[in-house]
Scaffold this motif. Structure first.
Motif, short mmCIF file in Angstrom:
data_model
loop_
_atom_site.label_atom_id
_atom_site.label_comp_id
_atom_site.label_asym_id
_atom_site.label_seq_id
_atom_site.Cartn_x
_atom_site.Cartn_y
_atom_site.Cartn_z
N LEU A 2 42.28 39.60 31.93
CA LEU A 2 41.43 40.38 32.81
C LEU A 2 41.98 41.80 32.89
CD1 LEU A 2 39.00 40.20 34.79
CD2 LEU A 2 40.67 39.82 36.60
N LEU A 3 41.17 42.78 32.54
CA LEU A 3 41.58 44.18 32.57
C LEU A 3 41.40 44.77 33.95
CD1 LEU A 3 40.05 45.42 29.19
CD2 LEU A 3 42.34 44.52 29.63
N GLY A 4 42.38 45.56 34.38
CA GLY A 4 42.31 46.21 35.68
C GLY A 4 41.23 47.26 35.75
N GLU A 5 41.04 47.83 36.93
CA GLU A 5 39.93 48.75 37.20
C GLU A 5 39.93 49.95 36.26
OE1 GLU A 5 38.06 51.28 40.97
OE2 GLU A 5 39.75 49.91 41.26
N GLU A 6 41.11 50.53 35.99
CA GLU A 6 41.16 51.72 35.14
C GLU A 6 40.89 51.41 33.67
OE1 GLU A 6 44.05 54.89 35.83
OE2 GLU A 6 44.92 53.63 37.39
N LEU A 7 41.13 50.17 33.26
CA LEU A 7 40.93 49.79 31.86
C LEU A 7 39.53 49.22 31.62
CD1 LEU A 7 44.37 48.12 31.05
CD2 LEU A 7 43.54 50.34 30.26
N ALA A 8 39.01 48.48 32.58
CA ALA A 8 37.71 47.84 32.40
C ALA A 8 36.63 48.90 32.18
CB ALA A 8 37.38 47.00 33.63
N GLU A 62 32.67 36.96 31.22
CA GLU A 62 32.64 35.66 31.90
C GLU A 62 33.66 35.59 33.02
OE1 GLU A 62 32.70 30.87 30.83
OE2 GLU A 62 32.92 32.36 29.25
N LEU A 63 34.84 36.17 32.79
CA LEU A 63 35.87 36.18 33.82
C LEU A 63 35.41 36.96 35.04
CD1 LEU A 63 39.19 36.75 31.82
CD2 LEU A 63 38.43 34.65 32.95
N GLN A 64 34.86 38.15 34.81
CA GLN A 64 34.41 38.99 35.92
C GLN A 64 33.28 38.32 36.69
OE1 GLN A 64 33.54 42.58 33.74
NE2 GLN A 64 35.58 43.43 34.08
N ARG A 65 32.37 37.67 35.98
CA ARG A 65 31.27 36.98 36.65
C ARG A 65 31.79 35.82 37.48
NH1 ARG A 65 28.25 36.32 32.56
NH2 ARG A 65 28.96 34.25 31.92
N ASP A 118 31.39 35.30 41.48
CA ASP A 118 30.81 34.07 42.04
C ASP A 118 31.75 33.44 43.06
OD1 ASP A 118 28.62 34.45 40.43
OD2 ASP A 118 29.22 32.97 38.92
N ALA A 119 33.06 33.60 42.84
CA ALA A 119 34.05 33.07 43.78
C ALA A 119 34.31 34.03 44.93
CB ALA A 119 35.36 32.77 43.05
N ARG A 120 33.58 35.18 44.93
CA ARG A 120 33.72 36.21 45.96
C ARG A 120 35.14 36.74 46.05
NH1 ARG A 120 29.96 33.42 50.73
NH2 ARG A 120 28.06 33.30 49.46
N CYS A 121 35.69 37.00 44.87
CA CYS A 121 37.05 37.54 44.78
C CYS A 121 37.00 38.97 44.28
CB CYS A 121 37.91 36.70 43.83
SG CYS A 121 38.28 35.05 44.45
N GLY A 122 37.63 39.87 45.00
CA GLY A 122 37.67 41.25 44.58
C GLY A 122 38.76 41.51 43.56
N GLU A 123 39.80 40.66 43.55
CA GLU A 123 40.90 40.82 42.60
C GLU A 123 41.43 39.43 42.22
OE1 GLU A 123 44.41 41.47 45.93
OE2 GLU A 123 43.73 43.15 44.72
N ALA A 124 42.23 39.41 41.13
CA ALA A 124 42.72 38.13 40.61
C ALA A 124 44.02 37.73 41.29
CB ALA A 124 42.90 38.23 39.10
N SER A 125 43.95 37.33 42.55
CA SER A 125 45.12 36.80 43.25
C SER A 125 45.29 35.33 42.86
CB SER A 125 44.93 36.92 44.75
OG SER A 125 43.82 36.13 45.17
N VAL A 126 46.41 34.73 43.31
CA VAL A 126 46.63 33.33 43.00
C VAL A 126 45.53 32.46 43.58
CG1 VAL A 126 48.19 31.38 43.33
CG2 VAL A 126 49.12 33.63 42.79
#
Length: 335
Positions: free
Chosen positions: A117-123, A151-154, A158-166
């Motif tokens: 998953l690419l961060g905001e500046e890379l995506a 697919e990862l971002q979608r 769908d999980a209502r996650c703003g970032e990829a936390s644990v």
């Protein structure tokens, strides 16, 4: 398919690439391997080797001459090689296949799903697109199933996650069935190099590994293609190593009547007729230092059989015996 330039230059890369820049080995295996060789990787340079006066890639390749002459000669050689590769590609020449690549291509077992998953500046940036292309190019060399960025971002939305936390990563373990997630963020950039921060998460086991840094060279405002491919190799090799803590398993993310929808299918190596075991949870085994050493699945609860495949990497299974799977029950290959 691995890029033809990398295939044709594989012998050179074997001599040049010995390791990737990072903050230090994260596992005992990596520490042992790091102690075996002090060879530098010219494509993923550590901060210490980048700023000192030691000979760099040009000196290693062409001797101790002026940088301008080295750059001109290297550029000329690369252009000649690329023209030859284009000619061979047009003629349909097959890329070289190392024993490792052959083994990966002929692998017939089940594959863990991994994602980057690419961060905001890379995506959405040009560099992000180049990283994604490099990953797609090297992915066939590994017995893994690479989940795409879209697919990862979608799935995160769908999980209502703003970032990829644990916590959010656990949702990705259910669907699309991710096992290891690598989050890549741009930490620093200047004219000569950029620094990426990489965070790995075992989504299925809830393990948040320490972040580390990778340094990439910048030449004429671009990261060289070989450096991007070396980055892709580093990310997938690490994900492969992380995933080996536990045997392969997936989960049922939905049910309809007698059908259970599994987050693994054709690309993961499943096929109709496969028998799967429903497990009652699992147990993490820790080393004396407290780090995760292994994971053992729980007792058998039931048996599923794959009846059909759906989409790129989903399967539909039905209960053959025992108890039906719950959302958090691991589903492994039957013994």
């Amino acid at each position: 398919m691995r890029h033809p330039f990398k295939s044709a230059a594989s012998a050179l890369l074997i001599l040049l690439i010995a390791g990737c820049g990072s903050s230090g080995p994260n596992t005992e295996l990596e520490r042992q391997q790091a102690g075996k060789s002090d060879t530098k990787n010219p494509f993923l340079q550590s901060e210490a080797s980048w700023d000192n006066d030691e000979p760099g890639l040009f000196d290693d390749l062409f001797g101790n001459r002026k940088q301008e002459e080295q750059l001109a000669e290297q550029t000329s050689r690369i252009e000649q090689l690329e023209r030859e590769l284009i000619r061979r590609a047009a003629e349909g020449s097959a890329p070289s296949r190392t024993p490792e690549r052959t083994a990966a291509l002929e692998f017939t077992g089940v594959r863990n799903k991994v994602g980057v998953l690419l961060g905001e500046e890379l995506a959405g940036s040009a560099l992000g697109g180049q990283i994604g292309a490099a990953l797609a190019g090297v992915a066939p060399d590994y017995p893994l199933s690479l989940v795409g960025q879209t697919e990862l971002q979608r799935a995160l939305r769908d999980a209502r996650c703003g970032e990829a936390s644990v916590d959010c990563a656990r949702a990705l373990a259910l669907y699309p069935g991710l096992r290891v997630l690598s989050v890549v963020e741009l930490a620093e950039r200047d004219e000569d190099r950029l620094v990426l921060r990489i965070q790995e998460i075992d989504t299925a086991l809830g393990i948040d590994y320490p972040a580390h840094a990778v340094h990439l060279p910048v030449v004429d405002a671009q990261v060289p293609r070989l450096s991007l491919e070396a980055l892709g190799d580093k990310l997938l090799l690490s994900a492969l190593e992380r995933s080996r803590i536990a045997p392969w398993f997936t989960r049922a993310f939905a049910a309809e009547g007698e059908d259970f929808y599994l987050a693994a299918g054709a690309e993961s190596g499943l096929k109709p007729g496969d028998r799967l075991a429903v497990r009652d949870g699992g147990k993490i085994i820790r080393s004396p230092s407290g780090s995760v050493a292994a994971w053992m699945p729980g007792a058998h609860k039931g048996v599923l059989e794959v009846v059909s495949l759906a989409g790129n990497d989903l399967a539909i299974a039905r209960l053959v015996s025992g108890q039906a799977p719950r959302e958090d029950d691991p589903i492994t290959l039957a013994d």
